[in-house]
Design a protein around this motif. Sequence first.
Motif, short mmCIF file in Angstrom:
data_model
loop_
_atom_site.label_atom_id
_atom_site.label_comp_id
_atom_site.label_asym_id
_atom_site.label_seq_id
_atom_site.Cartn_x
_atom_site.Cartn_y
_atom_site.Cartn_z
N UNK B 470 0.82 -1.22 0.00
CA UNK B 470 0.00 0.00 0.00
C UNK B 470 0.86 1.27 0.00
N UNK B 471 2.20 1.10 0.11
CA UNK B 471 3.07 2.28 0.07
C UNK B 471 3.02 2.84 -1.36
N UNK B 472 2.88 4.17 -1.44
CA UNK B 472 2.54 4.82 -2.71
C UNK B 472 3.42 4.41 -3.90
N UNK B 473 4.72 4.65 -3.79
CA UNK B 473 5.57 4.38 -4.97
C UNK B 473 6.34 3.08 -4.85
N UNK B 474 5.66 2.08 -4.26
CA UNK B 474 6.29 0.77 -4.10
C UNK B 474 6.82 0.25 -5.44
N UNK B 475 5.97 0.36 -6.47
CA UNK B 475 6.35 -0.21 -7.78
C UNK B 475 7.53 0.52 -8.40
#
Lengths: 513, 513
Positions: B470-475
């Motif tokens: 769910x961390x925003x810029x994980x990807x």
Amino acid sequence: MDGISKKIYLELNVPTEEDNRSDQRRILDGLREQGTEAKLSLRVLRKLYSLCEEAEWKVTLSLAWDGQEWHGVDLEAGDTTGAHYGVAVDLGSTTVVARLVDCGTGKVLGETSTFNGQIPYGTDILTRIFHCQEDRGTLEILRKAAVNSITTCVRELEARQQLPENSCIAMTIGGNTTMIHFLLGMDAFCVFHTPYAVHADQPGFLPAKDLELPVKGYVYIYPAKSNYLGGDIISGMVATGIYKKEKINAFFDIGTNGELVLGNRDFLLCGAGAAGPALEGGVVKTGMRAMKGAVDRVKLEDGKLHCHVIGEKTARGICGSGIVDLLAELFLHGWIDIRGILQPEKSRWIVEKDGMLAVNYAPELYFYQSDIEEFIRTKAAAYTMVAIMLRESGIELSELEGFYMAGAFGKHVSKESAIAIGMYPDMDRDRIIHAGNSSLEGAVCALLDRSVAKEVEEILEKMVYIQFATVEDFLNTMVAAQALPHTDLERYPTVKEKLERIREEEKAADIQN
Amino acid sequence: MDGISKKIYLELNVPTEEDNRSDQRRILDGLREQGTEAKLSLRVLRKLYSLCEEAEWKVTLSLAWDGQEWHGVDLEAGDTTGAHYGVAVDLGSTTVVARLVDCGTGKVLGETSTFNGQIPYGTDILTRIFHCQEDRGTLEILRKAAVNSITTCVRELEARQQLPENSCIAMTIGGNTTMIHFLLGMDAFCVFHTPYAVHADQPGFLPAKDLELPVKGYVYIYPAKSNYLGGDIISGMVATGIYKKEKINAFFDIGTNGELVLGNRDFLLCGAGAAGPALEGGVVKTGMRAMKGAVDRVKLEDGKLHCHVIGEKTARGICGSGIVDLLAELFLHGWIDIRGILQPEKSRWIVEKDGMLAVNYAPELYFYQSDIEEFIRTKAAAYTMVAIMLRESGIELSELEGFYMAGAFGKHVSKESAIAIGMYPDMDRDRIIHAGNSSLEGAVCALLDRSVAKEVEEILEKMVYIQFATVEDFLNTMVAAQALPHTDLERYPTVKEKLERIREEEKAADIQN
């Protein structure tokens, strides 16, 4: 009800990603909200899935107390708090009696009994103990017999109420030291053998699974004070509550052995002694247990003995209460003298039989001179215990608020007759309380009140054991008590009065004739 | 040693008529004199006779802690306190490892392992879970397989020390959430299925008998923080002690899944994510576990790959540490570029095989382009977890006192190689600590220190779970980590330096040629 088991209904939130506590945690949190801390047993953990989901998280947890903390021992779908059962057991050497209790309301739903399955290994306890001495394998047989007898009772009670097997959460048991040793699988030779140090006297709460008993949680077994003062007596203390009363009371359980407790909330004196098997129908030639065919009431009227027979028309023998009535009537009407000697000139029913005098109390049934003597020894033993305990404690009979007679004998015997022969002390009849099966009653109390187990520890601490045999003039006291009702008739004013009245009536009748 | 079991030697007075306390009371009094309150189990009550007499009242009681109180669980003649054993277990999905511990001295007497008997029902956890979904009977089979695997280890350890069976008092177990569900006989579908609310996460102390595990008393099972952060990680916390330290440390257990904890005595952040099966020899075509025949070390020298093979001369495949070495060497020497693409012009060992490029790392063994990509995804996942957790917590890599790498992978992998490919962060090598089997180490701690179970509850309270997904810029972070060692080479100064040095050496060699 604040007993040793409880059921708690939980309406829990369905797990979501926001609240994805484990099922276990969800239940423990729900319990905590209701003020209960508990551990969940493996059995409950295994039921979580799929029961919780299927029940839409409306579940009922069954909890069992282990003396220290609560254990969740079963989980059911929906609100099943209305179905909350427990079993109380009196584990007697002859009879095992059990009650099914609604632990939510405290109501006794049913009672049943069965003969102790150990009887084939000896009707009396000593025979069973010797069997174990000869062959240690017998101990396991006796253990299983006790377990099976209890289980039989539980199954019967469950079936009567149309409950599934193992519906009960907790079980409580009162029993003498030998019976509890056998139930735990412990050799009981120690109970009757010097130095009378038993193996275990405080079983406390044990997992039902370990004992192989058919309840879900724990079994509380009443502790013993000593080899002869067993859990059945401690249970009786709880049932009668004499340890909590301000005034002094006595508690007497008489069978083959007699156990006596005297005291109040400040002190408890106790003692035990052999009384002989006469009260339980042993020794006496036509003696039998209080069952179908037994003479349980006797009345002498118009020169004739009138017998009441349990359940049948034809008498097959005579039980304890019948014997007490018989002796009282024989004595009051002068058919036996103060020493218990039959007076053949008094009645044509007194005959010579098998080389000795006997009274023909029912068709084909005789009560022999030797039977009378045997019984008098028993009643003298009983009287002596009470007399010595009163004397040693400096307490007068008149100070007693109540005199509790426990056990089956106490339940059926006529107070008047027991006083007439000097077995009971001569006191207000109202103060003599037939306490019934107080071992069983106390077991019910322990089931329904969690504080009992703690109070019992205090009772044990408080109890002071008096060794009757070491009291100086025990034998003299005993011999004096072998008269009817007693060598010192002044101790029995109501009997004295009754005798005088009967003598006068007889005199009047003689004059009329 | 103040562990969850103890043995106490008692020299008791022989019972006399003056002191005829029960055997039970005598033992409990003796314990109390030594400062211990306990309950005696039925097993001990049954052993009282004839053991006490035969041992002339010199006996040793084995005690087991249930989280609340002590239970006397065995009784032996004489002083046997020198023989005080316990078992610590790491219940892995592939391997079950157990240690026999002398609980008197704390010394580990032996260690053994066996494959988890559940493997026939799936090498990976998910397959096993699905088998249970298809047929609920499988759950019981899996439970028994876990029990049997542990029992096999215990028997082996007992035999090695020539101890009789069931010599141990207590057992402690670290294992992931699924493994513990299976061991308890609980369906584990919940572990991987939304909303990820597991059935039980705090088994605590359970009677060994209920679990059918071969010790006398209780089994302590490490609790889980969540579905993915299991008891093996909590056990690792205890083993490394990072929750007690003033300075901040990281703990990373990487296998098919990665579990990461970051913190100190004041806070603990934790997270978990899939890393892929590459590290455990899965997916990679010639991948295998670190066993006989596996390449576990690779060195590129003089244009040639030099492999070390475990236990044999001929390589049969390559394990995790071998892969990390191989990739590091390929990358450092330019055989693969920053994206991991094989550069066939760089070596004759890079060939086309089965329609794609591959490096022939040992006779008949090839590491394919697809294998490299698979592994890079894994190492990127690992790096990303660490990077995100540091960023979210605002902690700099330089602030870390230590970086604990747990598990078999951590034990064998070369730190230099792991940093070279960007799997480990570029930090002082001394601060990277290969913690070994910390799940097993923590199990030993729980066996030897009774306070651990309480501390674990505090650890669980303190842990804050970060959902990586769910961390925003994980990807984005993940993609950036898919370069070797990283898209941003400044994050890997020592690797940058090493690359520069190698390039210069190569240049010098070219000039020489």
